[in-house]
Design a protein around this motif. Structure first.
Motif, PDB file in Angstrom:
ATOM      1  N   UNK A  86      83.011 -22.384 -15.544  1.00  9.42           N
ATOM      2  CA  UNK A  86      81.747 -22.175 -14.850  1.00  9.42           C
ATOM      3  C   UNK A  86      80.766 -23.236 -15.350  1.00  9.42           C
ATOM      4  N   UNK A  87      80.223 -24.038 -14.414  1.00  6.28           N
ATOM      5  CA  UNK A  87      79.221 -25.018 -14.827  1.00  6.28           C
ATOM      6  C   UNK A  87      77.841 -24.456 -14.527  1.00  6.28           C
ATOM      7  N   UNK A  88      77.088 -24.253 -15.593  1.00  9.62           N
ATOM      8  CA  UNK A  88      75.789 -23.621 -15.437  1.00  9.62           C
ATOM      9  C   UNK A  88      74.690 -24.621 -15.769  1.00  9.62           C
ATOM     10  N   UNK A  89      73.643 -24.646 -14.935  1.00  8.54           N
ATOM     11  CA  UNK A  89      72.540 -25.584 -15.179  1.00  8.54           C
ATOM     12  C   UNK A  89      71.418 -24.841 -15.906  1.00  8.54           C
ATOM     13  N   UNK A  90      71.026 -25.360 -17.057  1.00  2.65           N
ATOM     14  CA  UNK A  90      69.962 -24.719 -17.834  1.00  2.65           C
ATOM     15  C   UNK A  90      68.702 -25.571 -17.727  1.00  2.65           C
ATOM     16  N   UNK A  91      67.627 -25.028 -17.155  1.00  5.59           N
ATOM     17  CA  UNK A  91      66.415 -25.836 -17.073  1.00  5.59           C
ATOM     18  C   UNK A  91      65.237 -25.205 -17.815  1.00  5.59           C
ATOM     19  N   UNK A  92      65.459 -24.045 -18.389  1.00  2.90           N
ATOM     20  CA  UNK A  92      64.420 -23.384 -19.187  1.00  2.90           C
ATOM     21  C   UNK A  92      64.268 -24.107 -20.528  1.00  2.90           C
ATOM     22  N   UNK A  93      63.044 -24.584 -20.815  1.00  2.00           N
ATOM     23  CA  UNK A  93      62.825 -25.387 -22.027  1.00  2.00           C
ATOM     24  C   UNK A  93      63.295 -24.660 -23.289  1.00  2.00           C
ATOM     25  N   UNK A  94      62.889 -23.399 -23.419  1.00  2.00           N
ATOM     26  CA  UNK A  94      63.247 -22.649 -24.637  1.00  2.00           C
ATOM     27  C   UNK A  94      64.758 -22.620 -24.830  1.00  2.00           C
ATOM     28  N   UNK A  95      65.458 -22.463 -23.710  1.00  2.00           N
ATOM     29  CA  UNK A  95      66.920 -22.382 -23.755  1.00  2.00           C
ATOM     30  C   UNK A  95      67.521 -23.747 -24.126  1.00  2.00           C
ATOM     31  N   UNK A  96      66.947 -24.812 -23.542  1.00  2.00           N
ATOM     32  CA  UNK A  96      67.434 -26.165 -23.850  1.00  2.00           C
ATOM     33  C   UNK A  96      67.273 -26.469 -25.336  1.00  2.00           C
ATOM     34  N   UNK A  97      66.102 -26.089 -25.857  1.00  2.00           N
ATOM     35  CA  UNK A  97      65.787 -26.419 -27.245  1.00  2.00           C
ATOM     36  C   UNK A  97      66.713 -25.744 -28.248  1.00  2.00           C
ATOM     37  N   UNK A  98      67.395 -24.703 -27.813  1.00  2.00           N
ATOM     38  CA  UNK A  98      68.344 -24.047 -28.719  1.00  2.00           C
ATOM     39  C   UNK A  98      69.484 -25.005 -29.068  1.00  2.00           C
ATOM     40  N   UNK A  99      69.734 -25.918 -28.168  1.00  2.00           N
ATOM     41  CA  UNK A  99      70.861 -26.827 -28.391  1.00  2.00           C
ATOM     42  C   UNK A  99      70.421 -28.229 -28.771  1.00  2.00           C
ATOM     43  N   UNK A 100      69.476 -28.794 -28.023  1.00  2.00           N
ATOM     44  CA  UNK A 100      69.180 -30.204 -28.226  1.00  2.00           C
ATOM     45  C   UNK A 100      67.753 -30.547 -27.844  1.00  2.00           C
ATOM     46  N   UNK A 101      67.310 -31.692 -28.336  1.00  2.00           N
ATOM     47  CA  UNK A 101      65.968 -32.143 -28.027  1.00  2.00           C
ATOM     48  C   UNK A 101      65.971 -33.135 -26.877  1.00  2.00           C
ATOM     49  N   UNK A 102      67.004 -33.989 -26.841  1.00  2.00           N
ATOM     50  CA  UNK A 102      66.983 -34.976 -25.766  1.00  2.00           C
ATOM     51  C   UNK A 102      67.938 -34.568 -24.647  1.00  2.00           C
ATOM     52  N   UNK A 103      67.410 -34.623 -23.462  1.00  2.00           N
ATOM     53  CA  UNK A 103      68.178 -34.254 -22.274  1.00  2.00           C
ATOM     54  C   UNK A 103      68.629 -35.530 -21.569  1.00  2.00           C
ATOM     55  N   UNK A 104      69.606 -35.498 -20.699  1.00  2.00           N
ATOM     56  CA  UNK A 104      70.439 -34.340 -20.379  1.00  2.00           C
ATOM     57  C   UNK A 104      71.451 -34.026 -21.477  1.00  2.00           C
ATOM     58  N   UNK A 105      71.826 -32.748 -21.531  1.00  2.00           N
ATOM     59  CA  UNK A 105      72.780 -32.343 -22.551  1.00  2.00           C
ATOM     60  C   UNK A 105      73.995 -31.671 -21.927  1.00  2.00           C
TER      61      UNK A 105
END
Lengths: 79, 316
Positions: free
Chosen positions: A32-51
């Motif tokens: 399943x390829x899921x797109x995460x665009x919520x900042x808080x959620x992104x920040x859990x993994x990485x600072x620089x996008x795309x990730x």
């Protein structure tokens, strides 16, 4: 398999999402390829996008984007 | 050699007369296009290799808990070489603040990054000479350092959205190590990617220079925004702020404005305002900055860019 693409939604993030989807199709795996665009959620993994996150593990972050072969290899590492 | 080549195409291959304006313009056009595209290719490639050594995670570590001023200077320079996608501004901002990079230092980075980069510098160099390019780069860095330093001194941390301080970054610190051959590969890829996006603007700009040169009546704009008007610079900045374009996109406009007889300082201030500030960027930054801080940021940027424009006009 669980694949996440991190990015608030610019051209690069979109390309990354397409790359992930193509890679999944070409590898012929169930994922399943899921797109995460919520900042808080992104920040859990990485600072620089795309990730690119595969099974909860950060496999790629920021520019430059990996090419399709690299994306496939990154996904396979976790398969 | 390039000159000979473009003369060959113009006069021999196309059989145009040496005297008429059109032939001269075409000769100039071919020569400049090839020269600038070559220059771009070489410089972007070199910068891309350097850039691969400065991923945002590393820049963040370098700037973390740096003293102000020194930190602002470092941040402005790192802004040139750290690659980041425009929509990463928010996660980057949060990541920096969370890692203990002072607010003002973070701003110096965010200001310098879109404004001072190799594409802007090479295009200015190719079209207006190295002096203009050096001055643009120097003053761009000064604006980034100065504006960031002032924001830091004003102690505006209270106007950053609270949630920014609560976010904890996860495993984003992973360093993706690269072999040198991979860096070269990336540089090649990145150079092709940037060239693909800017070549049209380059040709447009040179076209304006080559063909409109001398034909454009220097009337309207000069009367209102020419050297004689003390408000030319603030007017140019006010026009440039809401507009958004990267450095390459604004270059044809810059060239046209120069041809119209606007002075260098006014035009460069316009270019800085366009690349450094824009409505979409403010909307993005609004996610992490409260309105007063956003307003202070825009205000300080306008003032410093205007100051730079005046200084330019005075010394050039």
């Amino acid at each position: 398999m669980d694949i996440k693409v991190l990015g608030p939604g610019c051209a690069n993030c979109h390309t990354m999402e397409q790359l992930a989807k193509t890679a999944v199709k070409e590898l012929g795996i169930e994922a399943e390829v899921e797109k995460i665009s919520e900042i808080q959620e992104i920040m859990k993994y990485a600072m620089s996008t795309p990730g690119l996150v595969v099974n909860g593990k950060l496999k790629h972050s920021g520019k430059p984007l990996p090419n399709i072969e690299k994306v496939k290899a990154l996904i396979k590492e976790e398969a | 050699m390039l000159k000979a080549f473009s003369s060959y195409i113009t006069y021999d291959l196309l059989g145009l007369d040496r005297t008429p304006r059109l032939a001269d313009a075409l000769n100039f056009f071919i020569y400049d296009t090839i020269k600038i595209l070559l220059l771009l290719t070489v410089i972007i490639f070199i910068v891309s290799v350097i850039r691969s050594y400065f991923p945002p995670e590393r820049t963040k570590r370098i700037l973390s808990h740096k003293r102000e001023f020194i930190g602002n200077i470092l941040a402005a320079f790192l802004g040139i070489v750290t690659p980041f996608c425009s929509c990463s501004a928010v996660p980057l901002f949060i990541g920096f603040v969370e890692a203990g990079v002072p607010l003002g230092v973070t701003f110096s980075f965010l200001i310098s990054s879109p404004m001072v980069n190799e594409v802007a510098v090479v295009l200015l160099w190719g079209l207006f000479g190295w002096k203009i390019a050096a001055i643009y780069m120097g003053t761009g860095l000064l604006v980034a350092i100065g504006a960031g330093f002032i924001i830091g001194k004003l102690k505006l941390e209270k106007w950053v959205e609270e949630y920014v301080y609560q976010i904890k970054t996860g495993q984003g610190q992973v360093a993706f190590s690269q072999r040198f051959s991979e860096r070269l590969q990336y540089a090649k890829w990145n150079t092709a990617d940037i060239l693909k996006r800017v070549w049209l603007f380059v040709i447009l700009a040179i076209g304006i220079g080559g063909f409109i040169h001398g034909y454009v009546p220097q009337d309207f704009l000069v009367r209102y925004a020419g050297n004689g008007n003390p408000f030319a610079v603030p007017l140019a900045v006010a026009l440039g702020v809401p507009l958004y374009s990267n450095a390459a996109g604004v270059i044809p406009i810059v060239y046209a404005l120069m041809e119209k007889g606007l002075s260098m300082g006014t035009v460069l201030a316009f270019m800085m305002a366009v690349t450094a500030l824009s409505l979409p960027e403010m909307i993005i930054l609004r996610k992490v900055l409260k309105i007063p801080l956003l307003a202070v940021f825009v205000g300080i940027m306008c003032v410093t860019i205007t100051a730079v424009g005046y200084i330019f006009n005075a010394i050039l």
